[in-house]
Design a protein around this motif. Structure first.
Motif, short mmCIF file in Angstrom:
data_model
loop_
_atom_site.label_atom_id
_atom_site.label_comp_id
_atom_site.label_asym_id
_atom_site.label_seq_id
_atom_site.Cartn_x
_atom_site.Cartn_y
_atom_site.Cartn_z
N ASP A 31 -26.71 -19.14 -14.49
CA ASP A 31 -25.95 -19.97 -15.44
C ASP A 31 -26.24 -21.43 -15.09
O ASP A 31 -26.31 -21.79 -13.91
CB ASP A 31 -24.45 -19.68 -15.29
CG ASP A 31 -23.65 -20.13 -16.52
OD1 ASP A 31 -22.97 -19.28 -17.12
OD2 ASP A 31 -23.69 -21.34 -16.87
N ASN A 35 -21.21 -24.98 -19.60
CA ASN A 35 -19.88 -24.73 -20.17
C ASN A 35 -19.03 -23.84 -19.27
O ASN A 35 -18.24 -23.03 -19.73
CB ASN A 35 -20.00 -24.09 -21.57
CG ASN A 35 -18.70 -24.23 -22.36
OD1 ASN A 35 -17.99 -25.24 -22.24
ND2 ASN A 35 -18.37 -23.24 -23.16
N ASN A 99 -31.58 -24.12 -27.62
CA ASN A 99 -30.94 -23.40 -26.51
C ASN A 99 -30.82 -21.90 -26.80
O ASN A 99 -31.19 -21.08 -25.98
CB ASN A 99 -29.55 -23.99 -26.24
CG ASN A 99 -29.02 -23.59 -24.87
OD1 ASN A 99 -29.77 -23.53 -23.89
ND2 ASN A 99 -27.74 -23.28 -24.80
P1 NAD Z 1 -19.18 -19.50 -22.76
O1 NAD Z 1 -19.64 -20.84 -23.22
O2 NAD Z 1 -17.88 -19.42 -22.04
O3 NAD Z 1 -20.31 -18.83 -21.84
C1 NAD Z 1 -21.67 -19.09 -22.04
C2 NAD Z 1 -22.26 -19.43 -20.68
O4 NAD Z 1 -23.66 -19.68 -20.85
C3 NAD Z 1 -21.65 -20.69 -20.07
O5 NAD Z 1 -21.24 -20.41 -18.74
C4 NAD Z 1 -22.79 -21.71 -20.10
O6 NAD Z 1 -22.73 -22.58 -19.00
C5 NAD Z 1 -24.02 -20.82 -20.08
N1 NAD Z 1 -25.22 -21.39 -20.69
C6 NAD Z 1 -25.34 -21.94 -21.93
N2 NAD Z 1 -26.61 -22.33 -22.13
C7 NAD Z 1 -27.32 -21.98 -21.02
C8 NAD Z 1 -28.66 -22.11 -20.62
N3 NAD Z 1 -29.57 -22.69 -21.40
N4 NAD Z 1 -29.03 -21.63 -19.42
C9 NAD Z 1 -28.14 -21.04 -18.61
N5 NAD Z 1 -26.85 -20.92 -18.91
C10 NAD Z 1 -26.44 -21.37 -20.11
O7 NAD Z 1 -19.17 -18.54 -24.04
P2 NAD Z 1 -18.57 -17.07 -24.21
O8 NAD Z 1 -17.37 -17.15 -25.11
O9 NAD Z 1 -18.45 -16.41 -22.89
O10 NAD Z 1 -19.74 -16.41 -25.06
C11 NAD Z 1 -20.77 -15.69 -24.45
C12 NAD Z 1 -21.75 -15.23 -25.52
O11 NAD Z 1 -21.05 -14.47 -26.50
C13 NAD Z 1 -22.41 -16.39 -26.28
O12 NAD Z 1 -23.75 -16.04 -26.53
C14 NAD Z 1 -21.63 -16.45 -27.57
O13 NAD Z 1 -22.38 -16.97 -28.62
C15 NAD Z 1 -21.30 -14.98 -27.80
N6 NAD Z 1 -20.09 -14.80 -28.63
C16 NAD Z 1 -18.93 -15.42 -28.28
C17 NAD Z 1 -17.80 -15.29 -29.11
C18 NAD Z 1 -16.51 -16.01 -28.78
O14 NAD Z 1 -15.69 -16.20 -29.68
N7 NAD Z 1 -16.27 -16.38 -27.53
C19 NAD Z 1 -17.87 -14.50 -30.29
C20 NAD Z 1 -19.08 -13.87 -30.59
C21 NAD Z 1 -20.20 -14.02 -29.75
#
Ligand code: NAD
Ligand code: UFG
Length: 334
Positions: A31, A35, A99
């Protein structure tokens, strides 16, 4: 089985890692912390009851990925990393594609080089666009034309890339998990959702109102054709999502091809029902203020989750009261 978890310190990734460690899997987390916070690593290890390697790296950094795969014998990648804010994706579309789509391509190329042939991908119910009928099952088309923002389009693009990757390489397998509306937190209150800046989603906004930080919850429209006029969504506890990933990993083992699963409860709740449920568990008032509809919002979205039940042996267990109680506990302790 050894699993690389990208985005493993984020909201859904962290809860899933705890579940994986408890189930005895070996994990490696990557990670870039754009975020999330580094202290999640310690909390995941504590709550999961096992240690693991953590790489503060970026999925867009091919050399870092090559080094990670060379050092760790990875069988499958759980791919959570990405940007996820719908509104921000409209303002920063190129950054979102770079990204989410670019990062996934770099990751897939590094996986190919290292001979890692399975991925479980965090997709979203957003790929269905405007529902033509409800509940949404996996046969509903991914309607690119009705996707209203670059975030949703980036998820649909990645789904297509993974579908094509499975077709070009018969030994490659992918599992596309379409989450509905994740809420809740670990019951310990030690991990949960910590959005940067002003949150956009309903639950974190309601928590601020219940805590007295905001005067009222702005409800985006009460003139939808729903039972109380407010928007209906399929909220799912993040710990249920976490167990869904464990089932998907077991399912994908030794299977080729691309599989798609909804991860939802199959039950929709309105905004006013959500606010009422949070009031009940928190003992705090959640005053509401009705405003105009938010651009792009649809009346109702909820899943048909029966494919996951039939094929993965997975079903969401935790109800609305638990979702609100766990979210509230986390918010109070964070
Ligand atoms: P989040 O932002 O809490 O977690 C995403 C993590 O990815 C973060 O820790 C961030 O630091 C890391 N990250 C982002 N870009 C990166 C990169 N280039 N390299 C390495 N690390 C990177 O989000 P979440 O809610 O845990 O969501 C996780 C996944 O689920 C995402 O792909 C999101 O699109 C998908 N999703 C989330 C939801 C929601 O409502 N939370 C709904 C549908 C799908
Ligand atoms: N809502 C309000 N007031 C608020 C916030 C939200 O009334 O302050 C309403 C919305 O209008 C909607 C419901 O609460 O009816 C849920 O809104 P969210 O913003 O929490 O979630 P969305 O359903 O709009 O979208 C979320 C994620 C997407 C994901 C989708 C999957 O933000 O990334 O769920 O279904 F794709």
């Amino acid at each position: 089985m050894s699993i690389l978890v990208t985005g493993g310190t984020g909201f859904i990734g962290s809860h899933t890692c705890i579940e994986l460690l408890r189930a005895g899997y070996e994990i490696v987390i990557l990670d870039n912390l754009c975020n999330s916070r580094e202290d999640m690593v310690r909390r995941i290890a504590e709550l999961g009851g096992a240690e693991f390697a953590f790489y503060k790296e970026d999925i867009r950094d091919g050399a870092a990925l090559d080094a990670l795969f060379a050092k760790n014998d990875i069988d499958v990648v759980l791919h959570f990393a990405g940007f996820k804010a719908v509104g921000e994706s409209v303002e920063r579309s190129v950054a979102y594609y770079e990204n989410n789509v670019g990062g996934t391509l770099t990751l897939l190329m590094a996986m190919q080089k290292a001979g890692v042939r399975s991925m479980v991908f965090s997709s979203s119910a957003t790929v269905y666009g405007v529902p033509k009928s409800l509940p949404l099952d996996e046969l509903a088309p991914v309607d690119f034309a009705s996707l209203t923002n670059p975030y949703g389009r980036s998820k649909a693009m990645i789904e297509q890339i993974l579908t094509d990757a499975c077709q070009s390489d018969p030994s490659f397998s992918a599992c596309l998990l379409r989450y509905f509306n994740p809420v809740g937190a670990h019951e310990s209150g030690k991990i949960g959702e910590a959005p940067n800046g002003i949150p956009n989603n309903l639950m974190p906004r309601m928590l601020k109102v219940a805590a007295g930080e905001w005067p009222a919850l702005t409800v985006y429209g009460n003139d939808f054709p729903t039972r109380d006029g407010t928007g209906v969504r399929d909220y799912i506890h993040v710990c249920d999502l976490a167990t869904g990933h464990c089932r998907a990993l077991e399912y994908i083992k030794g299977k080729a091809g691309c599989q798609v699963f909804n991860l939802g409860t199959g039950v929709g709740y309105s905004v006013l029902e959500m606010a009422g449920a949070l009031e009940k568990v928190s003992g705090r008032a959640v005053p509401v203020s009705i405003v105009a509809r938010r651009a792009g919002d649809v009346a109702e979205v909820y899943s048909d989750p029966t494919r996951a039940e039939r094929e993965l042996g997975w079903k969401a267990e935790l109800g609305l009261e638990r979702m609100c109680a766990d979210s509230w506990r986390w918010y109070r302790q964070a």
